[in-house]
Design a protein around this motif. Structure first.
Motif, PDB file in Angstrom:
ATOM      1  N   SER A   2       2.766  -1.657  -1.517  1.00 41.46           N
ATOM      2  CA  SER A   2       2.938  -1.005  -0.224  1.00 41.46           C
ATOM      3  C   SER A   2       1.597  -0.700   0.420  1.00 41.46           C
ATOM      4  CB  SER A   2       3.742   0.286  -0.385  1.00 41.46           C
ATOM      5  OG  SER A   2       3.059   1.174  -1.250  1.00 41.46           O
ATOM      6  N   ALA A   3       0.541  -1.362  -0.037  1.00 44.26           N
ATOM      7  CA  ALA A   3      -0.811  -1.023   0.393  1.00 44.26           C
ATOM      8  C   ALA A   3      -0.981  -1.102   1.904  1.00 44.26           C
ATOM      9  CB  ALA A   3      -1.818  -1.941  -0.288  1.00 44.26           C
ATOM     10  N   HIS A   4      -0.363  -2.108   2.540  1.00 43.49           N
ATOM     11  CA  HIS A   4      -0.569  -2.251   3.980  1.00 43.49           C
ATOM     12  C   HIS A   4      -0.007  -1.060   4.748  1.00 43.49           C
ATOM     13  CE1 HIS A   4       2.649  -4.895   2.437  1.00 43.49           C
ATOM     14  NE2 HIS A   4       3.393  -4.444   3.432  1.00 43.49           N
ATOM     15  N   TRP A   5       1.118  -0.510   4.297  1.00 46.09           N
ATOM     16  CA  TRP A   5       1.671   0.657   4.978  1.00 46.09           C
ATOM     17  C   TRP A   5       0.897   1.923   4.638  1.00 46.09           C
ATOM     18  CZ3 TRP A   5       4.065  -0.630   9.003  1.00 46.09           C
ATOM     19  CH2 TRP A   5       4.887  -1.764   9.038  1.00 46.09           C
ATOM     20  N   ASP A   6       0.265   1.961   3.474  1.00 47.42           N
ATOM     21  CA  ASP A   6      -0.608   3.090   3.144  1.00 47.42           C
ATOM     22  C   ASP A   6      -1.811   3.119   4.092  1.00 47.42           C
ATOM     23  OD1 ASP A   6       1.030   3.862   1.072  1.00 47.42           O
ATOM     24  OD2 ASP A   6      -0.114   2.798  -0.464  1.00 47.42           O
ATOM     25  N   PHE A   7      -2.392   1.955   4.328  1.00 53.55           N
ATOM     26  CA  PHE A   7      -3.549   1.881   5.212  1.00 53.55           C
ATOM     27  C   PHE A   7      -3.164   2.113   6.672  1.00 53.55           C
ATOM     28  CE2 PHE A   7      -5.565   0.113   1.542  1.00 53.55           C
ATOM     29  CZ  PHE A   7      -6.921   0.349   1.709  1.00 53.55           C
ATOM     30  N   LYS A   9      -1.689   4.402   7.851  1.00 48.23           N
ATOM     31  CA  LYS A   9      -1.796   5.837   8.137  1.00 48.23           C
ATOM     32  C   LYS A   9      -3.247   6.265   8.396  1.00 48.23           C
ATOM     33  CE  LYS A   9       1.935   6.498   4.784  1.00 48.23           C
ATOM     34  NZ  LYS A   9       2.278   7.066   3.446  1.00 48.23           N
ATOM     35  N   SER A 171       6.860  -5.287   0.363  1.00 51.35           N
ATOM     36  CA  SER A 171       6.701  -3.863   0.128  1.00 51.35           C
ATOM     37  C   SER A 171       8.059  -3.195   0.075  1.00 51.35           C
ATOM     38  CB  SER A 171       5.861  -3.237   1.244  1.00 51.35           C
ATOM     39  OG  SER A 171       5.926  -1.823   1.199  1.00 51.35           O
ATOM     40  N   ALA A 173       8.101   0.050   0.694  1.00 54.88           N
ATOM     41  CA  ALA A 173       7.849   1.245   1.497  1.00 54.88           C
ATOM     42  C   ALA A 173       8.699   1.243   2.764  1.00 54.88           C
ATOM     43  CB  ALA A 173       6.369   1.315   1.877  1.00 54.88           C
TER      44      ALA A 173
END
Length: 230
Positions: A2-7, A9, A171, A173
């Motif tokens: 889910s790294a892309h959705w973490d970034f 933010k 992801s 997420a």
């Protein structure tokens, strides 16, 4: 992952990074995010009669590049860079529709597992099996004329995609961006045919695709399309 959705933010994610290494990582995250957004909303709309589940459209000024919670938007030049990377890295699922400057840069994304080539094959099969030619060569030679109403009402792009297999999300997420790339069935077939004229590798080639109006004008949106023929 889910790294892309973490970034998504983080404010720096919305500024194209000057370092080549950092920008490469940022680009990878943005392309994953774009595909994940497209697939997520395609899955939600798969049962919709009015929305095409297999094609989505993104412009450089699309709200997929905006996070309202932190009030940050990736500027049009940066967004175009990410969309160009998407096409370059995933040519089977993304193609340029309009190469205009700034916000006019537009990319079509296929959310079905087989990508753009599978959609072309589906359309070609529909044309042949509906009696517009017994072979691809015959259809290309004699040509056939269709209205966009006929193509969209028949869901010609999805004709051979039963059961419909969508790409898998990268992801688990939640997706914080609303559905900003949706196309109606008619918009999808129109945009798809426009994209075919720009797509270098196409199973529809050497088909000539001619958009036309009954009165011979060049006014858009066009009323119909001719596949093949002189």
């Amino acid at each position: 992952m889910s790294a892309h959705w973490d970034f998504f933010k983080l404010p720096p994610f919305f500024t194209q990074q000057p370092s080549s290494t950092t920008c490469e990582r940022q680009t990878s995250l943005w392309t994953a995010l774009l595909l994940d957004h497209a697939t997520h909303h395609a899955q939600l709309n798969v049962a919709s009669a009015s929305t095409c589940p297999v094609l989505r459209l993104y412009r450089a000024d699309s709200d997929v590049f905006y996070n309202a919670s932190i009030n940050r938007r990736l500027h049009a030049e940066g967004a175009r860079y990410m969309l160009e990377a998407l096409v370059s890295q995933h040519p089977s699922h993304a193609t340029v529709v309009s190469g205009g400057d700034g916000p006019d840069f537009t990319v079509l994304v296929a959310t079905n597992e087989g990508g753009l080539q599978e959609l072309e094959q589906s359309l070609l099969s529909w044309l042949l099996e509906m009696g517009h030619g017994t072979t691809t060569a015959m259809l290309a030679k004699k040509g056939t004329v269709m209205t966009f109403d006929e193509l969209s009402q028949a869901h010609a792009l999805e004709y051979k995609l039963k059961p419909l297999r969508l790409s898998k999300r990268t992801s688990a997420a939640s997706v914080p961006v609303r559905d900003v790339g949706a196309l109606s069935q008619e918009q999808a077939i129109r945009t798809f045919l426009e994209a075919l004229n720009n797509r270098p590798v196409s199973v529809m080639h050497p088909f000539k695709i001619t958009l036309f109006n009954l009165d011979g004008s060049a006014k858009q949106p066009y009323e119909g399309v001719k596949f093949g023929g002189d």
